[in-house]
Design a protein around this motif. Structure first.
Motif, PDB file in Angstrom:
ATOM      1  N   LYS A 106       0.830  -1.206   0.000  1.00  0.00           N
ATOM      2  CA  LYS A 106       0.000   0.000   0.000  1.00  0.00           C
ATOM      3  C   LYS A 106       0.867   1.260   0.000  1.00  0.00           C
ATOM      4  O   LYS A 106       0.541   2.244  -0.664  1.00  0.00           O
ATOM      5  CB  LYS A 106      -0.930  -0.009   1.221  1.00  0.00           C
ATOM      6  CG  LYS A 106      -1.979  -1.112   1.170  1.00  0.00           C
ATOM      7  CD  LYS A 106      -2.868  -1.104   2.400  1.00  0.00           C
ATOM      8  CE  LYS A 106      -3.915  -2.203   2.307  1.00  0.00           C
ATOM      9  NZ  LYS A 106      -4.807  -2.226   3.494  1.00  0.00           N
ATOM     10  N   LYS A 107       1.966   1.223   0.709  1.00  0.00           N
ATOM     11  CA  LYS A 107       2.865   2.374   0.749  1.00  0.00           C
ATOM     12  C   LYS A 107       3.436   2.663  -0.631  1.00  0.00           C
ATOM     13  O   LYS A 107       3.505   3.822  -1.070  1.00  0.00           O
ATOM     14  CB  LYS A 107       3.984   2.110   1.753  1.00  0.00           C
ATOM     15  CG  LYS A 107       4.985   3.251   1.877  1.00  0.00           C
ATOM     16  CD  LYS A 107       6.077   2.923   2.902  1.00  0.00           C
ATOM     17  CE  LYS A 107       7.093   4.053   3.008  1.00  0.00           C
ATOM     18  NZ  LYS A 107       8.158   3.725   3.998  1.00  0.00           N
ATOM     19  N   ASN A 108       3.818   1.617  -1.339  1.00  0.00           N
ATOM     20  CA  ASN A 108       4.435   1.790  -2.651  1.00  0.00           C
ATOM     21  C   ASN A 108       3.421   2.273  -3.692  1.00  0.00           C
ATOM     22  O   ASN A 108       3.713   3.165  -4.488  1.00  0.00           O
ATOM     23  CB  ASN A 108       5.070   0.477  -3.102  1.00  0.00           C
ATOM     24  CG  ASN A 108       6.100   0.669  -4.211  1.00  0.00           C
ATOM     25  OD1 ASN A 108       6.353   1.788  -4.663  1.00  0.00           O
ATOM     26  ND2 ASN A 108       6.698  -0.430  -4.650  1.00  0.00           N
ATOM     27  N   ILE A 109       2.227   1.705  -3.690  1.00  0.00           N
ATOM     28  CA  ILE A 109       1.231   2.125  -4.674  1.00  0.00           C
ATOM     29  C   ILE A 109       0.797   3.569  -4.421  1.00  0.00           C
ATOM     30  O   ILE A 109       0.532   4.324  -5.362  1.00  0.00           O
ATOM     31  CB  ILE A 109       0.011   1.171  -4.682  1.00  0.00           C
ATOM     32  CG1 ILE A 109      -0.872   1.424  -5.912  1.00  0.00           C
ATOM     33  CG2 ILE A 109      -0.820   1.305  -3.431  1.00  0.00           C
ATOM     34  CD1 ILE A 109      -0.274   1.014  -7.208  1.00  0.00           C
ATOM     35  N   LYS A 110       0.749   3.987  -3.154  1.00  0.00           N
ATOM     36  CA  LYS A 110       0.392   5.377  -2.860  1.00  0.00           C
ATOM     37  C   LYS A 110       1.461   6.340  -3.354  1.00  0.00           C
ATOM     38  O   LYS A 110       1.153   7.480  -3.726  1.00  0.00           O
ATOM     39  CB  LYS A 110       0.173   5.564  -1.359  1.00  0.00           C
ATOM     40  CG  LYS A 110      -1.135   4.991  -0.833  1.00  0.00           C
ATOM     41  CD  LYS A 110      -1.361   5.352   0.618  1.00  0.00           C
ATOM     42  CE  LYS A 110      -1.658   6.831   0.791  1.00  0.00           C
ATOM     43  NZ  LYS A 110      -1.994   7.176   2.180  1.00  0.00           N
ATOM     44  N   LYS A 111       2.702   5.897  -3.368  1.00  0.00           N
ATOM     45  CA  LYS A 111       3.792   6.730  -3.872  1.00  0.00           C
ATOM     46  C   LYS A 111       3.740   6.820  -5.396  1.00  0.00           C
ATOM     47  O   LYS A 111       4.059   7.862  -5.976  1.00  0.00           O
ATOM     48  CB  LYS A 111       5.133   6.136  -3.427  1.00  0.00           C
ATOM     49  CG  LYS A 111       6.353   6.927  -3.881  1.00  0.00           C
ATOM     50  CD  LYS A 111       7.628   6.316  -3.335  1.00  0.00           C
ATOM     51  CE  LYS A 111       7.901   4.946  -3.915  1.00  0.00           C
ATOM     52  NZ  LYS A 111       9.227   4.402  -3.502  1.00  0.00           N
ATOM     53  N   ARG A 112       3.317   5.742  -6.040  1.00  0.00           N
ATOM     54  CA  ARG A 112       3.338   5.663  -7.492  1.00  0.00           C
ATOM     55  C   ARG A 112       2.038   6.110  -8.153  1.00  0.00           C
ATOM     56  O   ARG A 112       2.043   6.500  -9.317  1.00  0.00           O
ATOM     57  CB  ARG A 112       3.672   4.230  -7.932  1.00  0.00           C
ATOM     58  CG  ARG A 112       5.095   3.816  -7.595  1.00  0.00           C
ATOM     59  CD  ARG A 112       5.335   2.348  -7.900  1.00  0.00           C
ATOM     60  NE  ARG A 112       6.747   1.998  -7.720  1.00  0.00           N
ATOM     61  CZ  ARG A 112       7.674   2.108  -8.649  1.00  0.00           C
ATOM     62  NH1 ARG A 112       7.337   2.558  -9.853  1.00  0.00           N
ATOM     63  NH2 ARG A 112       8.921   1.771  -8.417  1.00  0.00           N
ATOM     64  N   MET A 113       0.920   6.036  -7.417  1.00  0.00           N
ATOM     65  CA  MET A 113      -0.381   6.461  -7.953  1.00  0.00           C
ATOM     66  C   MET A 113      -0.916   7.550  -7.042  1.00  0.00           C
ATOM     67  O   MET A 113      -1.487   7.275  -5.975  1.00  0.00           O
ATOM     68  CB  MET A 113      -1.342   5.261  -7.991  1.00  0.00           C
ATOM     69  CG  MET A 113      -2.717   5.557  -8.571  1.00  0.00           C
ATOM     70  SD  MET A 113      -2.716   5.813 -10.355  1.00  0.00           S
ATOM     71  CE  MET A 113      -3.061   7.564 -10.433  1.00  0.00           C
ATOM     72  N   VAL A 114      -0.700   8.796  -7.414  1.00  0.00           N
ATOM     73  CA  VAL A 114      -1.043   9.949  -6.570  1.00  0.00           C
ATOM     74  C   VAL A 114      -2.374  10.539  -7.050  1.00  0.00           C
ATOM     75  O   VAL A 114      -2.560  10.787  -8.247  1.00  0.00           O
ATOM     76  CB  VAL A 114       0.060  11.018  -6.621  1.00  0.00           C
ATOM     77  CG1 VAL A 114      -0.349  12.258  -5.830  1.00  0.00           C
ATOM     78  CG2 VAL A 114       1.371  10.440  -6.081  1.00  0.00           C
TER      79      VAL A 114
END
Length: 313
Positions: free
Chosen positions: A87-95
């Protein structure tokens, strides 16, 4: 079909665990195989680009074509990554930008409809629940895949981050269930598909074509008076996207019939013209023409009826 699902998971899950740089190496290889070797739908892509942008020179069209296939291969591996990405990574990549506008609608007791296109990475939009307060249930309308094992795999991908998939045929029933339960919701509609002949009720000027369009999303949002937003997605760089929520209207019932659909296609075309490589050009979008429609069908009391007796799709 459960067996097929478990077999697919056994293959896809460990691949998904690999770091992004390996995924993109695979995407580069896939690009060579799909575009240069297999020539996957190159004739369709080339025809679509040439007819959509008659003002562009051949060299520019070929550059867009190559960029499209490179992005399309990235889209494939990025979809696979949804199986395990944190979840942390997808939030960084999909803003997401403008989520406060959605939350304001929820505070006012109004559910929301989102218009999307097959543009940029629409699969990663399913991570939207991670950027909201949880006041509303996120959902997306989808076409179930005929192969049940593959369908289960895609459901797992698309529902991992808290959104739910609603089969198109169940849309009204599910919305009524939400309303009866007092549940606010936000539903995404990817509405740039090619409609079946009997579902053609409206045509728009889209990318230099007289284009038949789906109008079901508009009918639903008007019926239930949802606030309507357009999702303006941009690819920032490889593996990174931004999606901005642009308000179309909070009062869809005040608009003329099909006006909402017209606005959606205008906004989608603006996106595509801004960065044309990131739309799904491999789809044979303009195979249905108004001339053929008029020859084969007529509209009686608002219903599309065949002039002939044969079964039509």
């Amino acid at each position: 079909m459960k067996i097929l699902y478990y077999l697919l998971m056994a293959v896809c899950y460990p691949i998904s665990l690999l770091p992004f740089w390996i995924h993109y190496l695979f995407a580069d290889l896939l690009y060579v195989l799909i575009y240069h070797v297999g020539r996957y739908r190159v004739k369709v892509v080339r025809k679509n680009l040439a007819s959509a942008f008659p003002e562009k020179q051949e060299a520019e069209l070929r550059a867009i074509e190559r960029d499209f296939y490179q992005w399309f291969c990235d889209y494939i591996v990025e979809g696979m990554k949804l199986l395990t990405i944190s979840k942390k990574n997808i939030k960084k990549r999909m803003v997401f930008k403008g989520v406060e506008r959605l939350e304001q609608c929820f505070e006012e007791g109004q559910s929301v409809g989102l218009y999307l296109g097959h543009y940029c990475n629409w699969e990663w939009i399913t991570s939207l629940p991670l950027s909201l307060t949880g006041r509303a249930q996120c959902a997306q309308i989808y076409h179930p895949i005929e192969n049940k094992g593959v369908d289960q795999l895609y459901l797992r991908l698309r529902q991992r981050m808290g959104s739910v998939c609603i089969p198109m045929a169940d849309t009204l029933r599910k919305i009524l269930e939400f309303k009866q339960a007092g549940q606010l919701f936000i539903i995404g509609y990817i509405s740039d598909q090619k409609p079946n002949w009997i579902n053609i009720h409206h045509w728009v000027d889209f990318l230099n074509h007289d284009t038949p369009v789906l109008t079901g999303a508009e009918r639903i949002m008007r019926k239930f008076n949802h606030a309507v937003f357009y999702v303006d997605e941009r690819r920032i760089r490889r593996g990174y996207y931004e999606a901005e929520f642009k308000l179309m209207t909070k009062e869809p019932q005040q608009l003329e019939e099909y006006q909402l659909t017209d606005i959606y296609y205008q906004m989608l075309e603006e996106n595509i013209r801004r960065a044309p490589a990131y739309w799904l050009w491999s789809h044979n979008r303009w195979s249905r023409t108004r001339e053929e429609f008029d020859r084969r069908f007529e509209v009686i009391n608002g219903k599309v009826v065949s002039k002939y007796t044969e079964f039509t799709e």
